[in-house]
Design a protein around this motif. Structure first.
Motif, PDB file in Angstrom:
ATOM      1  N   GLU A  77      38.899  24.691  29.122  1.00 21.05           N
ATOM      2  CA  GLU A  77      39.562  25.745  29.896  1.00 21.05           C
ATOM      3  C   GLU A  77      39.691  27.059  29.143  1.00 21.05           C
ATOM      4  O   GLU A  77      39.711  28.119  29.752  1.00 21.05           O
ATOM      5  CB  GLU A  77      40.952  25.272  30.329  1.00 21.05           C
ATOM      6  N   PRO A  81      33.905  32.533  29.110  1.00 17.13           N
ATOM      7  CA  PRO A  81      32.968  32.263  30.212  1.00 17.13           C
ATOM      8  C   PRO A  81      31.518  32.449  29.779  1.00 17.13           C
ATOM      9  O   PRO A  81      31.191  33.347  28.995  1.00 17.13           O
ATOM     10  CB  PRO A  81      33.345  33.307  31.274  1.00 17.13           C
ATOM     11  N   LYS A  82      30.666  31.601  30.326  1.00 13.85           N
ATOM     12  CA  LYS A  82      29.241  31.675  29.999  1.00 13.85           C
ATOM     13  C   LYS A  82      28.594  32.805  30.808  1.00 13.85           C
ATOM     14  O   LYS A  82      29.169  33.311  31.778  1.00 13.85           O
ATOM     15  CB  LYS A  82      28.578  30.343  30.309  1.00 13.85           C
ATOM     16  N   GLU A  84      26.090  32.723  32.867  1.00 13.62           N
ATOM     17  CA  GLU A  84      25.820  32.338  34.256  1.00 13.62           C
ATOM     18  C   GLU A  84      27.089  32.447  35.100  1.00 13.62           C
ATOM     19  O   GLU A  84      27.036  32.891  36.252  1.00 13.62           O
ATOM     20  CB  GLU A  84      25.290  30.894  34.335  1.00 13.62           C
ATOM     21  N   GLU A  85      28.220  32.023  34.523  1.00 10.04           N
ATOM     22  CA  GLU A  85      29.481  32.112  35.249  1.00 10.04           C
ATOM     23  C   GLU A  85      29.863  33.562  35.510  1.00 10.04           C
ATOM     24  O   GLU A  85      30.356  33.901  36.592  1.00 10.04           O
ATOM     25  CB  GLU A  85      30.595  31.415  34.466  1.00 10.04           C
ATOM     26  N   MET A  86      29.655  34.427  34.545  1.00 12.32           N
ATOM     27  CA  MET A  86      29.970  35.844  34.720  1.00 12.32           C
ATOM     28  C   MET A  86      29.090  36.465  35.808  1.00 12.32           C
ATOM     29  O   MET A  86      29.557  37.279  36.609  1.00 12.32           O
ATOM     30  CB  MET A  86      29.805  36.599  33.398  1.00 12.32           C
ATOM     31  N   LYS A  87      27.817  36.072  35.865  1.00 15.14           N
ATOM     32  CA  LYS A  87      26.919  36.584  36.908  1.00 15.14           C
ATOM     33  C   LYS A  87      27.391  36.141  38.285  1.00 15.14           C
ATOM     34  O   LYS A  87      27.384  36.930  39.234  1.00 15.14           O
ATOM     35  CB  LYS A  87      25.486  36.112  36.649  1.00 15.14           C
ATOM     36  N   ARG A  88      27.824  34.870  38.409  1.00 13.62           N
ATOM     37  CA  ARG A  88      28.320  34.377  39.696  1.00 13.62           C
ATOM     38  C   ARG A  88      29.582  35.120  40.129  1.00 13.62           C
ATOM     39  O   ARG A  88      29.737  35.452  41.302  1.00 13.62           O
ATOM     40  CB  ARG A  88      28.605  32.873  39.621  1.00 13.62           C
ATOM     41  N   ILE A  89      30.471  35.387  39.163  1.00 12.18           N
ATOM     42  CA  ILE A  89      31.701  36.119  39.481  1.00 12.18           C
ATOM     43  C   ILE A  89      31.363  37.525  39.963  1.00 12.18           C
ATOM     44  O   ILE A  89      31.930  38.013  40.955  1.00 12.18           O
ATOM     45  CB  ILE A  89      32.644  36.154  38.265  1.00 12.18           C
ATOM     46  N   GLN A  90      30.426  38.180  39.293  1.00 13.64           N
ATOM     47  CA  GLN A  90      30.027  39.527  39.702  1.00 13.64           C
ATOM     48  C   GLN A  90      29.399  39.525  41.093  1.00 13.64           C
ATOM     49  O   GLN A  90      29.653  40.418  41.914  1.00 13.64           O
ATOM     50  CB  GLN A  90      29.058  40.124  38.678  1.00 13.64           C
ATOM     51  N   ASP A  92      30.028  37.314  43.509  1.00 14.77           N
ATOM     52  CA  ASP A  92      31.104  37.067  44.478  1.00 14.77           C
ATOM     53  C   ASP A  92      31.954  38.313  44.696  1.00 14.77           C
ATOM     54  O   ASP A  92      32.350  38.619  45.832  1.00 14.77           O
ATOM     55  CB  ASP A  92      31.982  35.909  44.021  1.00 14.77           C
TER      56      ASP A  92
END
Length: 143
Positions: A77, A81-82, A84-90, A92
């Motif tokens: 937790e 953040p990785k 890929e996760e940062m790209k997904r957040i951006q 969204d």
């Protein structure tokens, strides 16, 4: 002159003899101390064995299991953040911006709005429940 030199020689030999005697007494003292503390060294080994035994028992305790579990959650937790996760957040966030910018919220039905509200409420309640569990109190932290 000769008398003066002989006095000097005897003074030097006396000082050397005193120095040797001093070293012998010091070495004798150290050997006596070592003989006195040898049983204590055995006692020290017993203490070290006891510490190792207690340490191995502590590793097998329930508290140690809980700490290992907590460490796993902490690593999962609290990690950065990785990419890929940062790209997904951006992506969204870009969708949300487009949704608001294009005024698409005017075209959703009451049922869709109600579902969005319930999902948002669920996320908020899970957040507050997690905070309450994390601090072991409903109000305030133990400091």
């Amino acid at each position: 002159m000769q008398i003066f030199q002989s006095r000097n020689m005897t003074t030097k030999t006396k000082s050397v003899k005193v120095g040797i005697r001093y070293l012998r007494t010091r070495s004798a003292l150290f050997s006596e101390i070592a003989n006195v503390y040898r049983p204590a060294l055995k006692h020290r080994e017993e203490i070290l064995e006891l510490i190792k035994e207690k340490y191995s028992k502590a590793l097998q305790s329930r508290f140690a299991d809980k700490m290992r579990t907590a460490k796993g959650f902490y690593r999962l937790e609290m990690s950065v953040p990785k990419v890929e996760e940062m790209k997904r957040i951006q992506e969204d966030l870009a969708l949300v911006k487009d949704f608001i910018k294009n005024e698409c919220y005017k075209q959703i039905t009451v049922k869709q709005a109600w579902l969005l509200f319930l999902v948002g409420l669920e996320i908020g309640l899970w957040f507050f429940l997690g905070e309450t569990i994390g601090k072991f109190h409903i109000v305030g932290y133990k400091v």
